[in-house]
Enzyme design. Sequence first.
Site, short mmCIF file in Angstrom:
data_model
loop_
_atom_site.label_atom_id
_atom_site.label_comp_id
_atom_site.label_asym_id
_atom_site.label_seq_id
_atom_site.Cartn_x
_atom_site.Cartn_y
_atom_site.Cartn_z
N THR A 74 -68.97 -18.68 60.45
CA THR A 74 -70.17 -18.33 59.68
C THR A 74 -71.98 -19.22 60.74
OG1 THR A 74 -70.30 -19.63 58.21
CG2 THR A 74 -68.97 -17.58 58.04
N LYS A 78 -71.54 -19.85 64.24
CA LYS A 78 -71.34 -18.92 65.56
C LYS A 78 -71.66 -19.28 66.85
CE LYS A 78 -72.36 -14.96 62.66
NZ LYS A 78 -73.30 -13.78 62.45
N ASN A 99 -68.51 -14.73 66.54
CA ASN A 99 -68.06 -14.46 64.75
C ASN A 99 -66.54 -14.59 64.50
OD1 ASN A 99 -68.13 -12.28 65.86
ND2 ASN A 99 -68.84 -10.80 63.58
N ASP A 115 -70.48 -8.24 65.18
CA ASP A 115 -71.73 -7.68 64.01
C ASP A 115 -71.80 -6.20 64.20
OD1 ASP A 115 -71.07 -9.92 62.24
OD2 ASP A 115 -73.13 -11.34 63.81
N GLY A 141 -87.48 -8.16 63.01
CA GLY A 141 -86.74 -9.74 62.99
C GLY A 141 -86.73 -9.90 64.52
N ALA A 142 -86.42 -11.39 64.60
CA ALA A 142 -85.98 -11.83 65.78
C ALA A 142 -84.80 -12.88 66.52
CB ALA A 142 -87.16 -11.65 66.72
N ASN A 165 -91.99 -9.61 64.39
CA ASN A 165 -91.57 -10.00 64.19
C ASN A 165 -92.57 -11.11 63.82
OD1 ASN A 165 -89.44 -11.77 63.53
ND2 ASN A 165 -90.68 -13.78 65.09
N ARG A 168 -94.49 -13.40 67.19
CA ARG A 168 -94.71 -12.32 68.19
C ARG A 168 -93.82 -13.11 69.17
NH1 ARG A 168 -97.91 -7.37 69.14
NH2 ARG A 168 -97.33 -7.96 71.68
N ARG A 170 -91.89 -15.41 69.68
CA ARG A 170 -90.34 -15.21 69.38
C ARG A 170 -89.77 -13.74 69.55
NH1 ARG A 170 -86.63 -17.24 64.27
NH2 ARG A 170 -84.71 -17.39 65.16
N ILE A 231 -80.20 -4.88 56.78
CA ILE A 231 -78.21 -5.64 57.16
C ILE A 231 -78.61 -5.82 55.49
CG2 ILE A 231 -78.33 -5.73 59.34
CD1 ILE A 231 -79.26 -8.23 59.04
#
Length: 288
Positions: A74, A78, A99, A115, A141-142, A165, A168, A170, A231
């Site tokens: 985790t 990872k 993972n 994933d 998200g990023a 995101n 931006r 990222r 998620i």
Amino acid sequence: MTTRIPYRTLSGTSRLAGVMGWPVSHSKSPRLHGYWLAKYGIDGSYMPLPVEPENFQAALISLRNLGFSGVNVTVPQKEMAMPECDELSDRARRIGAVNTVTFSKDGRLWGDNTDGFGFIENLRQEAANIDFTSGPAVVLGAGGASRAVLVALLDEGSPEIRIANRTRKRAEDLAKEFNDPRLKVVDWPLDPKSLSDVALVVNTTSLGMVGQPKLEINLDGLPKSALVTDIVYAPLITDLLAQAKARGNPVVDGLGMLLHQARPGFHRWFGIDPEVTQELRDFVLSPD
């Protein structure tokens, strides 16, 4: 009714696996894998393995030497697992994280990232008619979870993926790294025009999760046919999913992603490709 799994003892040839992390007490993986081990009558065990980051490398090698079949890892481990693996799957390399680690009989460590597999399989099970090529997708998200979702959607033939995101740059850095013309960066918060032709909306951020700020989003421009998924699975129905459902959009919660991403590892370690069922969902969510 709570599903109860009977107690089972282990033999001297039991197959062993577990989940490494710090902390790891919150993980539902031992409950999930324990259900499958009992259901399929497998002589094996899957256990929580709390390991502080500075001890990760030594612990990983020790588990291999103790005869473990493999482990899940985790966050933040990872990323730490990648350089420890002798071989990586293509998807782990592209996502930039591992993972699932399998210990080969010759002592080599094979790293995978499941994933994205879990994300796609969850949508296929809960939205049987989904067509990933039918229109653009929006990914919120990023971070690490976003990377897995992006790789999966690109592999499924998504014609365009819009990344939004809060920072931006990222998102721009992520799109540049993948270097795929189908990836477009859009502003946060989303302009309703960015949603007008979308077939799929995916939240990969922690916003909306228990203990986190609410995800602020306006879905007014989204077609009613577009699928909305998150998620996050705590809560199971996030504000995003509730808002989408109220306006008539199909929704899929994030629990199935957790369940399906566990299948490849279980298959490698215990020899059976397990089934994700409603009974399993109920058992993983039950308090005892």
